[in-house]
Motif scaffolding. Structure first.
Motif, PDB file in Angstrom:
ATOM      1  N   GLU A  83       4.686  -0.501  -4.888  1.00  0.00           N
ATOM      2  CA  GLU A  83       2.889  -0.248  -4.852  1.00  0.00           C
ATOM      3  C   GLU A  83       2.287  -0.421  -6.058  1.00  0.00           C
ATOM      4  O   GLU A  83       1.334  -0.794  -6.325  1.00  0.00           O
ATOM      5  CB  GLU A  83       2.885   1.251  -4.580  1.00  0.00           C
ATOM      6  CG  GLU A  83       1.376   1.639  -4.252  1.00  0.00           C
ATOM      7  CD  GLU A  83       1.235   3.453  -4.235  1.00  0.00           C
ATOM      8  OE1 GLU A  83       2.270   3.845  -3.813  1.00  0.00           O
ATOM      9  OE2 GLU A  83       0.035   3.863  -4.258  1.00  0.00           O
TER      10      GLU A  83
ATOM     11  N   ARG B 146       0.711  -1.289   0.067  1.00  0.00           N
ATOM     12  CA  ARG B 146      -0.199  -0.004   0.000  1.00  0.00           C
ATOM     13  C   ARG B 146       0.865   1.267  -0.039  1.00  0.00           C
ATOM     14  O   ARG B 146       0.475   2.517   0.444  1.00  0.00           O
ATOM     15  CB  ARG B 146      -0.806   0.002   1.235  1.00  0.00           C
ATOM     16  CG  ARG B 146      -0.436  -0.598   2.363  1.00  0.00           C
ATOM     17  CD  ARG B 146      -1.617   0.137   3.666  1.00  0.00           C
ATOM     18  NE  ARG B 146      -2.119  -1.148   4.455  1.00  0.00           N
ATOM     19  CZ  ARG B 146      -2.326  -1.092   5.594  1.00  0.00           C
ATOM     20  NH1 ARG B 146      -2.056  -0.259   6.240  1.00  0.00           N
ATOM     21  NH2 ARG B 146      -3.166  -2.295   5.872  1.00  0.00           N
TER      22      ARG B 146
ATOM     23  N   ASP C 268      -9.815   2.487   3.968  1.00  0.00           N
ATOM     24  CA  ASP C 268      -8.671   3.127   3.334  1.00  0.00           C
ATOM     25  C   ASP C 268      -8.481   2.890   1.883  1.00  0.00           C
ATOM     26  O   ASP C 268      -8.443   1.636   1.610  1.00  0.00           O
ATOM     27  CB  ASP C 268      -7.250   2.552   4.050  1.00  0.00           C
ATOM     28  CG  ASP C 268      -7.182   2.738   5.583  1.00  0.00           C
ATOM     29  OD1 ASP C 268      -7.918   3.813   6.176  1.00  0.00           O
ATOM     30  OD2 ASP C 268      -6.329   2.361   6.498  1.00  0.00           O
TER      31      ASP C 268
ATOM     32  N   VAL D 106      -7.462  -0.688   0.476  1.00  0.00           N
ATOM     33  CA  VAL D 106      -6.438  -1.249   1.000  1.00  0.00           C
ATOM     34  C   VAL D 106      -6.550  -1.793   2.427  1.00  0.00           C
ATOM     35  O   VAL D 106      -5.898  -2.568   3.067  1.00  0.00           O
ATOM     36  CB  VAL D 106      -5.078  -0.270   1.011  1.00  0.00           C
ATOM     37  CG1 VAL D 106      -4.671  -0.297  -0.555  1.00  0.00           C
ATOM     38  CG2 VAL D 106      -5.160   0.883   1.815  1.00  0.00           C
TER      39      VAL D 106
ATOM     40  N   THR E 118      -3.547   8.032   0.208  1.00  0.00           N
ATOM     41  CA  THR E 118      -4.673   7.299   1.243  1.00  0.00           C
ATOM     42  C   THR E 118      -5.805   8.157   1.764  1.00  0.00           C
ATOM     43  O   THR E 118      -5.092   9.086   2.651  1.00  0.00           O
ATOM     44  CB  THR E 118      -3.764   6.318   2.108  1.00  0.00           C
ATOM     45  OG1 THR E 118      -3.134   5.591   1.379  1.00  0.00           O
ATOM     46  CG2 THR E 118      -4.961   5.165   2.541  1.00  0.00           C
ATOM     47  N   HIS E 119      -6.902   7.783   1.470  1.00  0.00           N
ATOM     48  CA  HIS E 119      -7.759   8.690   2.239  1.00  0.00           C
ATOM     49  C   HIS E 119      -8.544   7.626   3.063  1.00  0.00           C
ATOM     50  O   HIS E 119      -8.638   6.503   2.672  1.00  0.00           O
ATOM     51  CB  HIS E 119      -8.932   9.157   1.398  1.00  0.00           C
ATOM     52  CG  HIS E 119      -8.655  10.543   1.026  1.00  0.00           C
ATOM     53  ND1 HIS E 119      -9.502  11.573   0.667  1.00  0.00           N
ATOM     54  CD2 HIS E 119      -7.444  11.068   0.577  1.00  0.00           C
ATOM     55  CE1 HIS E 119      -9.018  12.670   0.199  1.00  0.00           C
ATOM     56  NE2 HIS E 119      -7.662  12.430   0.305  1.00  0.00           N
ATOM     57  N   GLU E 120      -9.322   8.009   4.138  1.00  0.00           N
ATOM     58  CA  GLU E 120      -9.726   7.126   5.000  1.00  0.00           C
ATOM     59  C   GLU E 120     -11.554   7.632   4.980  1.00  0.00           C
ATOM     60  O   GLU E 120     -11.741   9.006   5.019  1.00  0.00           O
ATOM     61  CB  GLU E 120      -9.584   7.491   6.543  1.00  0.00           C
ATOM     62  CG  GLU E 120     -10.170   6.477   7.527  1.00  0.00           C
ATOM     63  CD  GLU E 120      -9.559   6.618   8.880  1.00  0.00           C
ATOM     64  OE1 GLU E 120      -8.460   6.652   9.100  1.00  0.00           O
ATOM     65  OE2 GLU E 120     -10.547   6.440   9.793  1.00  0.00           O
TER      66      GLU E 120
ATOM     67  N   ARG F   3      -7.621  12.589   4.368  1.00  0.00           N
ATOM     68  CA  ARG F   3      -6.213  11.969   4.084  1.00  0.00           C
ATOM     69  C   ARG F   3      -6.032  11.182   5.198  1.00  0.00           C
ATOM     70  O   ARG F   3      -6.141  11.533   6.494  1.00  0.00           O
ATOM     71  CB  ARG F   3      -5.090  13.094   4.129  1.00  0.00           C
ATOM     72  CG  ARG F   3      -3.936  12.506   3.081  1.00  0.00           C
ATOM     73  CD  ARG F   3      -2.792  13.826   3.199  1.00  0.00           C
ATOM     74  NE  ARG F   3      -1.833  13.275   2.589  1.00  0.00           N
ATOM     75  CZ  ARG F   3      -0.984  13.153   1.676  1.00  0.00           C
ATOM     76  NH1 ARG F   3      -1.734  14.209   0.930  1.00  0.00           N
ATOM     77  NH2 ARG F   3       0.156  12.615   1.312  1.00  0.00           N
ATOM     78  N   ASP F   4      -5.485   9.918   5.278  1.00  0.00           N
ATOM     79  CA  ASP F   4      -5.310   8.956   6.375  1.00  0.00           C
ATOM     80  C   ASP F   4      -4.209   9.696   7.258  1.00  0.00           C
ATOM     81  O   ASP F   4      -2.967   9.917   6.880  1.00  0.00           O
ATOM     82  CB  ASP F   4      -4.850   7.693   5.898  1.00  0.00           C
ATOM     83  CG  ASP F   4      -4.728   6.511   7.095  1.00  0.00           C
ATOM     84  OD1 ASP F   4      -5.024   7.035   7.998  1.00  0.00           O
ATOM     85  OD2 ASP F   4      -3.975   5.432   6.493  1.00  0.00           O
TER      86      ASP F   4
ATOM     87  N   GLU G 268      -0.253   8.306   8.011  1.00  0.00           N
ATOM     88  CA  GLU G 268       0.927   8.203   7.090  1.00  0.00           C
ATOM     89  C   GLU G 268       1.947   9.097   7.336  1.00  0.00           C
ATOM     90  O   GLU G 268       1.965  10.057   8.038  1.00  0.00           O
ATOM     91  CB  GLU G 268       0.336   8.279   5.584  1.00  0.00           C
ATOM     92  CG  GLU G 268      -0.832   7.687   5.233  1.00  0.00           C
ATOM     93  CD  GLU G 268      -0.758   7.071   4.016  1.00  0.00           C
ATOM     94  OE1 GLU G 268      -0.276   7.632   3.161  1.00  0.00           O
ATOM     95  OE2 GLU G 268      -0.832   5.795   4.233  1.00  0.00           O
TER      96      GLU G 268
ATOM     97  N   ARG H  52      -6.593   3.875  -1.693  1.00  0.00           N
ATOM     98  CA  ARG H  52      -5.436   4.558  -2.170  1.00  0.00           C
ATOM     99  C   ARG H  52      -5.257   5.098  -3.403  1.00  0.00           C
ATOM    100  O   ARG H  52      -6.111   4.087  -4.344  1.00  0.00           O
ATOM    101  CB  ARG H  52      -4.209   3.783  -1.857  1.00  0.00           C
ATOM    102  CG  ARG H  52      -3.035   4.505  -2.064  1.00  0.00           C
ATOM    103  CD  ARG H  52      -1.904   3.787  -1.308  1.00  0.00           C
ATOM    104  NE  ARG H  52      -0.563   4.431  -1.794  1.00  0.00           N
ATOM    105  CZ  ARG H  52       0.180   5.289  -1.058  1.00  0.00           C
ATOM    106  NH1 ARG H  52      -0.679   5.980   0.061  1.00  0.00           N
ATOM    107  NH2 ARG H  52       1.211   5.757  -1.439  1.00  0.00           N
TER     108      ARG H  52
END
Ligand code: HEM
Ligand code: HEM
Lengths: 179, 100
Positions: free
Chosen positions: A130, A113, B72, B54, B79-81, B96-97, B100, B74
């Protein structure tokens, strides 16, 4: 000479068994209890412990399996039935396999990821980048989590059986492994 | 067969059952309380932030009905939650997660 006083596991085997047990328990506690820590730097650090301890396991498991192949386990007195030895061997092989596979899957979980894997300040090279890993990221993470749960239960049963041998069957199984 | 063998077999069966008890995904035990299925929620999440899922979980968390699917997702190295209410399907979060 008394029949019950036999040799235990060697120093190296004991050292590997107990140090890795501690590493794995820290790693598991870190990931299982991470939600008790507030989001942010603190939780980040706790989760990093999961990775660091897991990577230490990966380094040691190679040595351990090699050592084990060259050094047979000391006998148990009174000896086990065929069924019991078979069950024990199966469980131990499963433990070894999981100790090897889990950290590798953990690394792949992160790399697929697009996250770096940091080992005490050094970023590990990507086994899987990735671009090729992303479609498998969720599957890999699920497998890592699932097998991690399996290992956790196996360890619990492994401990219970060790105590059972000591307290109920009163054989030398546990004393062979004690420091 | 003596009592020790029986105890041993009992422990092994317990181990096997415990292994089978490992979860499909985090929070899947709350699925019975959710009106929206994982698949539905995932479709909504991917419309909100198109990309690759993901990670996914079902969790109790303040906001909306209190039960949400959290994905999550990507895309383009970010990556967004994305949070989807498990009762109404409403989008509760898309940021945005923070890990990270
Ligand atoms: C992370 C936790 C642990 C792991 C992964 C683990 C793994 C293993 C493995 C793979 C063996 C097989 C050794 C061989 O090939 O001969 C073993 C043996 C043994 N372990 Fe553990 N162990 C853990 C924790 C514990 C704990 C907490 C106890 C005690 C309560 C324990 C007691 C023993 C004993 C007594 C043996 C010898 C068994 C025999 O030779 O049949 N282990 N362990
Ligand atoms: C002995 C080695 C390891 C064991 C036994 C293990 C076990 C586990 C378990 C049980 C979980 C699931 C926790 C949960 O219930 O949510 C987990 C999650 C995870 N592990 Fe490991 N792991 C090991 C090594 C590693 C390593 C070396 C890495 C990476 C470098 C890693 C990365 C991860 C990641 C990314 C997650 C998901 C965390 C999340 O976002 O929820 N693991 N691991």
């Amino acid at each position: 000479m008394t029949a019950t006083r036999t040799m235990g596991y060697g120093m190296i085997a004991k050292l590997l068994h107990w140090s890795m047990a501690v590493l794995i328990l820290i790693s598991l506690c870190a990931i299982e209890f991470k939600d008790f820590f507030p989001k942010g730097a603190l939780r980040h650090a706790v989760v990093a412990w999961h990775f660091q301890m897991g990577l230490c396991v990966l380094i040691l498991i190679g040595v351990r399996i090699t050592w084990r192949i060259k050094n047979p386990a000391p006998p148990i007195f009174p000896s086990l039935s065929k069924m019991q030895s078979l069950a024990a061997t199966t469980a131990h092989v499963a433990l070894y396999a999981l100790m090897l596979i889990l950290p590798i899957l953990g690394v792949l979980t992160r790399q697929s990821r697009g996250n770096d894997v940091d080992f005490f300040g050094h970023v590990l090279p990507a086994i899987l980048d990735e671009d090729s890993g992303l479609p498998y990221a969720l599957k890999i993470k699920s497998l890592h989590t699932y097998l991690g749960d399996v290992l956790m239960w196996l360890i619990a049963v492994h401990m219970l059986i060790a105590i059972f041998h000591h307290m109920v069957r009163r054989d030398n199984t546990l004393s062979r492994m004690l420091p | 067969m003596n009592i020790k063998n029986i105890a041993m077999i009992g422990l092994l069966i317990a181990a096997a059952m415990a292994s089978l008890n490992a979860q499909a995904y985090s929070g899947s035990e709350y699925e019975k309380d959710a009106k929206i299925t994982l698949q539905n929620a995932r479709d909504i999440a991917l419309k909100t932030y198109p990309g690759t899922v993901v990670d996914q979980e079902l969790e109790h968390k303040l906001g909306g009905s209190g039960l949400r699917y959290s994905f999550d997702i990507r895309a383009h190295h970010v990556t967004h939650e994305v949070g989807i209410d498990a009762q109404t399907g409403a989008v509760l979060a898309n940021n945005r997660d923070s890990d990270e």
